[in-house]
Design a protein around this motif. Sequence first.
Motif, PDB file in Angstrom:
ATOM      1  N   ASP A  72       0.853  -1.188   0.000  1.00 44.38           N
ATOM      2  CA  ASP A  72       0.000   0.000   0.000  1.00 44.38           C
ATOM      3  C   ASP A  72       0.886   1.234   0.000  1.00 44.38           C
ATOM      4  OD1 ASP A  72      -3.238   0.269   0.774  1.00 44.38           O
ATOM      5  OD2 ASP A  72      -2.076   2.086   1.111  1.00 44.38           O
ATOM      6  N   LEU A  73       0.311   2.378  -0.348  1.00 43.98           N
ATOM      7  CA  LEU A  73       1.053   3.642  -0.375  1.00 43.98           C
ATOM      8  C   LEU A  73       0.826   4.472   0.878  1.00 43.98           C
ATOM      9  CD1 LEU A  73       2.919   5.392  -2.139  1.00 43.98           C
ATOM     10  CD2 LEU A  73       0.878   6.375  -3.201  1.00 43.98           C
ATOM     11  N   ASP A  74      -0.215   4.131   1.654  1.00 43.67           N
ATOM     12  CA  ASP A  74      -0.631   4.943   2.798  1.00 43.67           C
ATOM     13  C   ASP A  74       0.037   4.432   4.079  1.00 43.67           C
ATOM     14  OD1 ASP A  74      -2.046   6.024   5.011  1.00 43.67           O
ATOM     15  OD2 ASP A  74      -3.837   6.316   3.796  1.00 43.67           O
ATOM     16  N   ASP A  75       0.980   5.213   4.606  1.00 45.84           N
ATOM     17  CA  ASP A  75       1.709   4.803   5.808  1.00 45.84           C
ATOM     18  C   ASP A  75       0.784   4.594   7.003  1.00 45.84           C
ATOM     19  OD1 ASP A  75       4.449   4.620   5.022  1.00 45.84           O
ATOM     20  OD2 ASP A  75       4.519   6.805   4.878  1.00 45.84           O
ATOM     21  N   SER A  76      -0.264   5.412   7.120  1.00 45.59           N
ATOM     22  CA  SER A  76      -1.158   5.286   8.275  1.00 45.59           C
ATOM     23  C   SER A  76      -1.899   3.955   8.246  1.00 45.59           C
ATOM     24  CB  SER A  76      -2.149   6.454   8.326  1.00 45.59           C
ATOM     25  OG  SER A  76      -3.173   6.336   7.353  1.00 45.59           O
ATOM     26  N   MET A  77      -2.227   3.475   7.062  1.00 48.92           N
ATOM     27  CA  MET A  77      -2.885   2.176   6.919  1.00 48.92           C
ATOM     28  C   MET A  77      -1.895   1.046   7.200  1.00 48.92           C
ATOM     29  SD  MET A  77      -6.039   3.042   5.946  1.00 48.92           S
ATOM     30  CE  MET A  77      -6.953   2.049   4.777  1.00 48.92           C
ATOM     31  N   LEU A  78      -0.693   1.164   6.651  1.00 50.16           N
ATOM     32  CA  LEU A  78       0.320   0.137   6.870  1.00 50.16           C
ATOM     33  C   LEU A  78       0.726   0.041   8.334  1.00 50.16           C
ATOM     34  CD1 LEU A  78       2.570   0.743   3.738  1.00 50.16           C
ATOM     35  CD2 LEU A  78       1.183  -1.292   4.207  1.00 50.16           C
ATOM     36  N   ASP A  79       0.723   1.154   9.048  1.00 51.98           N
ATOM     37  CA  ASP A  79       1.036   1.114  10.484  1.00 51.98           C
ATOM     38  C   ASP A  79       0.060   0.215  11.223  1.00 51.98           C
ATOM     39  OD1 ASP A  79       3.182   2.813  10.182  1.00 51.98           O
ATOM     40  OD2 ASP A  79       2.113   4.607  10.850  1.00 51.98           O
ATOM     41  N   VAL A  80      -1.214   0.298  10.854  1.00 51.65           N
ATOM     42  CA  VAL A  80      -2.234  -0.549  11.482  1.00 51.65           C
ATOM     43  C   VAL A  80      -1.998  -2.006  11.107  1.00 51.65           C
ATOM     44  CG1 VAL A  80      -4.702  -1.074  11.596  1.00 51.65           C
ATOM     45  CG2 VAL A  80      -3.935   1.309  11.537  1.00 51.65           C
ATOM     46  N   ALA A  81      -1.722  -2.263   9.833  1.00 48.96           N
ATOM     47  CA  ALA A  81      -1.476  -3.633   9.385  1.00 48.96           C
ATOM     48  C   ALA A  81      -0.295  -4.249  10.127  1.00 48.96           C
ATOM     49  CB  ALA A  81      -1.223  -3.646   7.880  1.00 48.96           C
ATOM     50  N   ARG A  82       0.782  -3.489  10.251  1.00 54.44           N
ATOM     51  CA  ARG A  82       1.976  -4.008  10.923  1.00 54.44           C
ATOM     52  C   ARG A  82       1.722  -4.246  12.408  1.00 54.44           C
ATOM     53  NH1 ARG A  82       4.882   0.242   7.463  1.00 54.44           N
ATOM     54  NH2 ARG A  82       5.763  -1.001   5.747  1.00 54.44           N
ATOM     55  N   ALA A  83       0.895  -3.407  13.013  1.00 56.28           N
ATOM     56  CA  ALA A  83       0.573  -3.584  14.433  1.00 56.28           C
ATOM     57  C   ALA A  83      -0.261  -4.840  14.658  1.00 56.28           C
ATOM     58  CB  ALA A  83      -0.171  -2.356  14.953  1.00 56.28           C
ATOM     59  N   HIS A  84      -1.175  -5.125  13.728  1.00 56.89           N
ATOM     60  CA  HIS A  84      -2.063  -6.277  13.890  1.00 56.89           C
ATOM     61  C   HIS A  84      -1.407  -7.589  13.466  1.00 56.89           C
ATOM     62  CE1 HIS A  84      -5.776  -3.469  13.845  1.00 56.89           C
ATOM     63  NE2 HIS A  84      -5.512  -3.870  15.067  1.00 56.89           N
ATOM     64  N   ALA A  85      -0.475  -7.526  12.521  1.00 63.06           N
ATOM     65  CA  ALA A  85       0.165  -8.748  12.025  1.00 63.06           C
ATOM     66  C   ALA A  85       1.622  -8.473  11.682  1.00 63.06           C
ATOM     67  CB  ALA A  85      -0.582  -9.293  10.814  1.00 63.06           C
ATOM     68  N   PRO A  86       2.456  -8.273  12.714  1.00 65.72           N
ATOM     69  CA  PRO A  86       3.855  -7.931  12.455  1.00 65.72           C
ATOM     70  C   PRO A  86       4.638  -9.041  11.774  1.00 65.72           C
ATOM     71  CG  PRO A  86       3.485  -8.373  14.794  1.00 65.72           C
ATOM     72  CD  PRO A  86       2.145  -8.318  14.160  1.00 65.72           C
ATOM     73  N   GLU A  87       4.098 -10.252  11.793  1.00 67.10           N
ATOM     74  CA  GLU A  87       4.797 -11.376  11.181  1.00 67.10           C
ATOM     75  C   GLU A  87       4.645 -11.424   9.667  1.00 67.10           C
ATOM     76  OE1 GLU A  87       0.591 -12.737  11.771  1.00 67.10           O
ATOM     77  OE2 GLU A  87       2.015 -11.454  12.843  1.00 67.10           O
ATOM     78  N   LEU A  88       3.707 -10.657   9.128  1.00 66.71           N
ATOM     79  CA  LEU A  88       3.481 -10.660   7.686  1.00 66.71           C
ATOM     80  C   LEU A  88       4.313  -9.566   7.005  1.00 66.71           C
ATOM     81  CD1 LEU A  88      -0.389 -11.198   7.389  1.00 66.71           C
ATOM     82  CD2 LEU A  88       1.446 -12.876   7.216  1.00 66.71           C
ATOM     83  N   PRO A  89       4.699  -9.776   5.747  1.00 65.76           N
ATOM     84  CA  PRO A  89       5.468  -8.757   5.022  1.00 65.76           C
ATOM     85  C   PRO A  89       4.553  -7.666   4.462  1.00 65.76           C
ATOM     86  CG  PRO A  89       5.256 -10.746   3.687  1.00 65.76           C
ATOM     87  CD  PRO A  89       4.586 -11.040   4.994  1.00 65.76           C
ATOM     88  N   TRP A  90       4.800  -6.444   4.905  1.00 69.51           N
ATOM     89  CA  TRP A  90       4.039  -5.279   4.444  1.00 69.51           C
ATOM     90  C   TRP A  90       5.010  -4.319   3.770  1.00 69.51           C
ATOM     91  CZ3 TRP A  90      -0.854  -6.499   5.030  1.00 69.51           C
ATOM     92  CH2 TRP A  90      -1.256  -7.280   6.123  1.00 69.51           C
ATOM     93  N   PHE A  91       4.660  -3.850   2.577  1.00 72.34           N
ATOM     94  CA  PHE A  91       5.549  -2.971   1.831  1.00 72.34           C
ATOM     95  C   PHE A  91       4.825  -1.695   1.429  1.00 72.34           C
ATOM     96  CE2 PHE A  91       7.169  -7.247   1.022  1.00 72.34           C
ATOM     97  CZ  PHE A  91       8.526  -7.096   1.288  1.00 72.34           C
ATOM     98  N   ARG A  92       5.552  -0.588   1.495  1.00 69.28           N
ATOM     99  CA  ARG A  92       5.020   0.680   1.005  1.00 69.28           C
ATOM    100  C   ARG A  92       5.462   0.842  -0.441  1.00 69.28           C
ATOM    101  NH1 ARG A  92       6.095   6.037   0.031  1.00 69.28           N
ATOM    102  NH2 ARG A  92       4.422   7.500   0.639  1.00 69.28           N
ATOM    103  N   ALA A  93       4.503   0.970  -1.339  1.00 68.84           N
ATOM    104  CA  ALA A  93       4.824   1.136  -2.753  1.00 68.84           C
ATOM    105  C   ALA A  93       3.634   1.722  -3.487  1.00 68.84           C
ATOM    106  CB  ALA A  93       5.207  -0.204  -3.382  1.00 68.84           C
ATOM    107  N   ASP A  94       3.927   2.494  -4.504  1.00 69.94           N
ATOM    108  CA  ASP A  94       2.921   3.015  -5.419  1.00 69.94           C
ATOM    109  C   ASP A  94       2.620   1.905  -6.421  1.00 69.94           C
ATOM    110  OD1 ASP A  94       1.482   4.264  -7.451  1.00 69.94           O
ATOM    111  OD2 ASP A  94       2.704   6.084  -7.414  1.00 69.94           O
TER     112      ASP A  94
END
Length: 203
Positions: A72-94
């Motif tokens: 995803d491109l939205d850091d605020s959304m990715l912050d939530v994703a990482r908090a809920h599932a830190p074991e999964l790979p989350w990437f910031r990208a357009d």
Amino acid sequence: MSRWQELTGGTSGDEYAARFAALARSGKDVHGEARFCAALVPAGARVLDAGCGTGRVAIRLAELGYDCVGVDLDDSMLDVARAHAPELPWFRADLAQFDPALLGIAADFDLVVAAGNVFPLLAAGTEAAVVKRLAGALRPGGLLVAGFGLDAAHLPVPPGIRLPEYDASCAAAGLALVDRFATWDAEAYDGGGYAVSVHRASP
């Protein structure tokens, strides 16, 4: 700038997550997209959640045994994703410039899902580029699944991409339409204001 950024300012992650949490507490089914995808590919398949937001779809699919990556491109959304599932790979990208190799991940996904009105909320004019990028992340025979609104009743912004344009972009990227539904519960598409489209890469 994407329509999503114009709409939210890139700061709505917590609010978005709270809205879905409230829906879940009220008894609403908030996992229709994950259930739809799980019916298309077996557990263990690699799934890219493109425009993953707070990770709701990827997290549920991971719980069901899928190998998930979120972008995803939205850091605020990715912050939530990482908090809920830190074991999964989350990437910031357009998504219009998405290149798995630059992120160190293999471009052999069995399924790419773009849920939550990802396409109508892209930067205007980038839709075809995003389709091409997502198609390039699929293995031969892999599936691209996208659900999005087509009219004002199903969108928070003025309607953008139409189904003929989307299908044309998919065809140009080597994807063929497999099926189309009106909801994530796989109800038959009736020409209404929301569509879930399934396209397949060449084998």
